[in-house]
Scaffold this motif. Structure first.
Motif, PDB file in Angstrom:
ATOM      1  N   SER A 188       0.820  -1.211   0.000  1.00  0.00           N
ATOM      2  CA  SER A 188       0.000   0.000   0.000  1.00  0.00           C
ATOM      3  C   SER A 188       0.857   1.265   0.000  1.00  0.00           C
ATOM      4  O   SER A 188       1.641   1.496   0.932  1.00  0.00           O
ATOM      5  CB  SER A 188      -0.899  -0.042   1.252  1.00  0.00           C
ATOM      6  N   GLN A 211      -5.522   8.115  -6.761  1.00  0.00           N
ATOM      7  CA  GLN A 211      -6.806   7.628  -7.273  1.00  0.00           C
ATOM      8  C   GLN A 211      -6.741   7.473  -8.793  1.00  0.00           C
ATOM      9  O   GLN A 211      -7.165   6.461  -9.351  1.00  0.00           O
ATOM     10  CB  GLN A 211      -7.931   8.601  -6.858  1.00  0.00           C
ATOM     11  N   ARG A 256      -4.671   4.522  -9.763  1.00  0.00           N
ATOM     12  CA  ARG A 256      -5.416   3.264  -9.584  1.00  0.00           C
ATOM     13  C   ARG A 256      -6.347   3.040 -10.776  1.00  0.00           C
ATOM     14  O   ARG A 256      -6.419   1.951 -11.332  1.00  0.00           O
ATOM     15  CB  ARG A 256      -6.287   3.344  -8.320  1.00  0.00           C
ATOM     16  N   PHE A 281      -4.670   0.061 -12.647  1.00  0.00           N
ATOM     17  CA  PHE A 281      -5.040  -1.173 -11.944  1.00  0.00           C
ATOM     18  C   PHE A 281      -6.396  -1.740 -12.346  1.00  0.00           C
ATOM     19  O   PHE A 281      -6.657  -2.910 -12.130  1.00  0.00           O
ATOM     20  CB  PHE A 281      -4.941  -0.981 -10.430  1.00  0.00           C
ATOM     21  N   THR A 286       3.528   6.904  -3.752  1.00  0.00           N
ATOM     22  CA  THR A 286       2.472   6.651  -4.756  1.00  0.00           C
ATOM     23  C   THR A 286       3.089   6.247  -6.090  1.00  0.00           C
ATOM     24  O   THR A 286       2.690   5.256  -6.706  1.00  0.00           O
ATOM     25  CB  THR A 286       1.640   7.945  -4.974  1.00  0.00           C
TER      26      THR A 286
END
Ligand SMILES: N[C@@H](CCC(=O)N[C@@H](CS)C(=O)NCC(=O)O)C(=O)O
Length: 224
Positions: free
Chosen positions: A11, A107, A110, A114, A163
């Motif tokens: 994470s 965000q 992601r 992802f 990040t």
């Protein structure tokens, strides 16, 4: 008394807090939660953090979640004079601005990178463009600077680095963002704890994690 941190090393927000802890010489006692096993959803953990997210810290009964708030708290509480979170209001405001920017960046990263790994479906073009625009802006604002704000490392650098290091680890091509590339390389080499916290095979671990989540979702769908 060490501060407990509920964490998972994949994470980015967790790794940012772990790096801040190392930078501030704060003893963080890591309690790993396996999110693919739903360990963040146990009644005990939900009592601590109803939003069921990592990182979450327990500092002698003071519970805090949201990585950026945690880093701000650690600096305010244990190192108020540290340049990691400058006291001067305008410098601090710029750090805060980057921390807010980083939430959107994570965000959009992601959504752009992802989504496909989890669903097999290509992300919508506007999501990919939004992420690339964020990276372009980051690259332009870094320019020739060594750090995001002023002449010192701040929690803004740690948050954004945590990040975006995922990009290199997932073999995302960053050649169009040369300032960002140099900033990442410099910090990765400069921070003595960088490898301890980020130096594992993130791609392989992420793929195992994603496959586990996908298998769980499929089993759940079959059961319904
Ligand atoms: N804005 C939060 C994001 C935290 C977050 O989304 N953590 C993820 C892992 S990267 C998580 O705990 N997911 C588990 C869940 O939502 O149940 C922060 O910076 O701490």
């Amino acid at each position: 008394m060490p501060i407990d941190i509920y964490s998972m090393r994949l994470s980015p927000p967790c790794r940012a807090v772990l790096m801040a802890g190392r930078e501030l010489n704060i003893d963080l006692n890591v309690k790993t939660l396996d999110l693919s096993e739903g360990e963040q959803l146990t009644p005990e953990f939900l009592k601590l953090n109803p939003a069921h997210t990592v990182p979450t810290i327990d500092d002698d009964g003071f519970i805090l979640w949201e990585s950026r708030a945690i880093m701000q708290y650690l600096c305010n509480q244990y190192a108020p004079d540290s340049t990691l979170y400058p006291r001067e209001p305008r410098a601090r405001a710029l750090v805060d601005r980057w921390l807010n920017f980083d939430m959107g960046l994570l965000q959009s990263q992601r959504e752009a990178l992802f989504t496909k790994l989890f669903s097999g479906v290509d992300p919508p073009e506007d999501k990919v463009n939004a992420f690339k625009n964020n990276l372009k802006l980051l690259d332009a604002l870094i320019g020739d600077n060594k750090y995001l704000v002023g002449n010192n490392l701040t929690i803004a650098d740690l948050s954004v680095l945590s990040t975006t290091i995922v990009l290199e680890k997932m073999d995302f091509d960053v050649k169009d963002y040369p300032n960002f590339k140099r900033w990442t390389a410099t910090l990765s080499q400069q921070l003595p704890y960088f490898q301890d916290i980020n130096g594992f095979d993130m791609k392989a671990e992420a793929m195992v994690y994603i496959e586990k989540i996908k298998a769980k979702r499929a089993a759940q769908q079959n059961a319904n």
